[in-house]
Design a protein around this motif. Structure first.
Motif, mmCIF file in Angstrom:
data_model
loop_
_atom_site.group_PDB
_atom_site.id
_atom_site.type_symbol
_atom_site.label_atom_id
_atom_site.label_comp_id
_atom_site.label_asym_id
_atom_site.label_seq_id
_atom_site.Cartn_x
_atom_site.Cartn_y
_atom_site.Cartn_z
ATOM 1 N N CYS A 31 0.836 -1.206 0.000
ATOM 2 C CA CYS A 31 0.000 0.000 0.000
ATOM 3 C C CYS A 31 0.869 1.252 0.000
ATOM 4 O O CYS A 31 0.614 2.206 -0.747
ATOM 5 N N LEU A 32 1.927 1.241 0.799
ATOM 6 C CA LEU A 32 2.837 2.381 0.870
ATOM 7 C C LEU A 32 3.541 2.584 -0.466
ATOM 8 O O LEU A 32 3.704 3.719 -0.934
ATOM 9 N N THR A 33 3.930 1.490 -1.114
ATOM 10 C CA THR A 33 4.601 1.569 -2.409
ATOM 11 C C THR A 33 3.700 2.187 -3.465
ATOM 12 O O THR A 33 4.129 3.021 -4.269
ATOM 13 N N LEU A 34 2.430 1.786 -3.476
ATOM 14 C CA LEU A 34 1.476 2.338 -4.442
ATOM 15 C C LEU A 34 1.307 3.840 -4.252
ATOM 16 O O LEU A 34 1.203 4.596 -5.227
ATOM 17 N N MET A 35 1.292 4.283 -2.999
ATOM 18 C CA MET A 35 1.154 5.716 -2.734
ATOM 19 C C MET A 35 2.403 6.477 -3.162
ATOM 20 O O MET A 35 2.312 7.599 -3.678
ATOM 21 N N ILE A 92 2.348 7.564 -11.228
ATOM 22 C CA ILE A 92 1.994 6.244 -11.738
ATOM 23 C C ILE A 92 0.838 5.704 -10.912
ATOM 24 O O ILE A 92 0.997 5.393 -9.726
ATOM 25 N N CYS A 93 -0.325 5.620 -11.526
ATOM 26 C CA CYS A 93 -1.526 5.140 -10.844
ATOM 27 C C CYS A 93 -1.754 3.687 -11.271
ATOM 28 O O CYS A 93 -2.297 3.427 -12.348
ATOM 29 N N VAL A 94 -1.310 2.749 -10.437
ATOM 30 C CA VAL A 94 -1.424 1.326 -10.783
ATOM 31 C C VAL A 94 -2.885 0.923 -10.912
ATOM 32 O O VAL A 94 -3.252 0.161 -11.813
#
Length: 250
Positions: free
Chosen positions: A136-140, A148-150
């Protein structure tokens, strides 16, 4: 009347802005909010590891769940988005399609939901549960630092047609500009840097003595079973040598 409201709720997420044929959200606010949440998340990890205080993690994860719940209902009243809005209020808005952002934030909500049970309602920490938090932290970080919006990418992959107004214009770009291309030397530098970072992280986790519970998790995760067995055998031999050495003193 209720059917109309439901349709509006499902298909008109965000704001109507002249010149855009879909409802949109301000990507600058979204990136600022992601940066705020990512920064707070890293602080929580450092405080949790350094001071062994779980209360900060519980408060943060409860806030994360509430924030994502507010986001998927409406971006107008998400606490982190409002903070982001305040910070970037003097910057020119960058509008992106609202539906793909809602889909991405819905994935964030789904990730935060089990964490609410694991760490807020109960405290049951394991390596794999911590890795979900790291994901979750990596995505943010990807959203705030690199736009980059996965979740938006996943949304694009599962719908029948390309969404409009994606973050960074990735849905509209057909040909890269000269400044976006790599020459051979740039490719070599980028590849060597990436390999160096990965190798450095691996060597640090594999060779450095762990001083925390979480550090031990990471240390064991990067080693094979044979390496772990060898490491334990070496520790056992050291303990035996130390014990016999103490006996010889008598």
């Amino acid at each position: 009347m209720y059917g109309l409201n439901l349709q509006k709720f499902l298909w008109e997420y965000g704001e109507k802005v002249p010149g855009y044929d879909v409802t949109v959200v301000n990507e600058r606010e979204a990136r600022a909010a992601a940066g705020i949440l990512a920064t707070l998340g890293m602080i929580v990890i450092f405080v949790g590891i350094g001071y062994n205080h779980i209360i900060v993690a519980r408060v943060y994860l409860a806030f994360l769940f509430i924030d994502f719940t507010a986001r998927i209902l409406t971006p107008k009243y998400s606490p982190s988005l409002l903070l982001g809005k305040f910070i970037v209020q003097n910057q020119t808005p960058e509008y992106v399609g609202g539906l793909q952002k809602r889909f991405a934030w819905s994935l964030g909500w789904l990730i935060s939901l089990p964490m609410l049970d694991w760490f807020v309602l109960h405290w049951d920490i394991t390596f794999y549960k911590v890795m979900i938090c790291v994901l979750c932290l990596t995505l943010m970080i990807l959203e705030s630092a690199f736009s980059i919006c996965v979740g938006c990418m996943i949304y694009k992959a599962i719908i029948d047609k390309n969404p409009k107004h994606c973050p960074g214009g990735v849905c509209e770009i057909k040909k890269k500009e000269p400044i976006q291309r790599f020459n051979p030397l740039q490719k070599t530098i980028a590849i060597v840097t990436t390999i160096g970072l990965i190798l450095g992280i691996y060597l640090f986790l594999a060779k450095t003595e762990s001083k925390t519970f979480f550090g031990e998790f990471l240390h064991e995760a990067v080693l094979t079973k044979a390496q772990l067995k060898k490491e334990k055998d070496e520790e056992y031999q050291k303990e035996l040598a130390k014990e016999f050495g103490e006996d010889d003193d008598f």
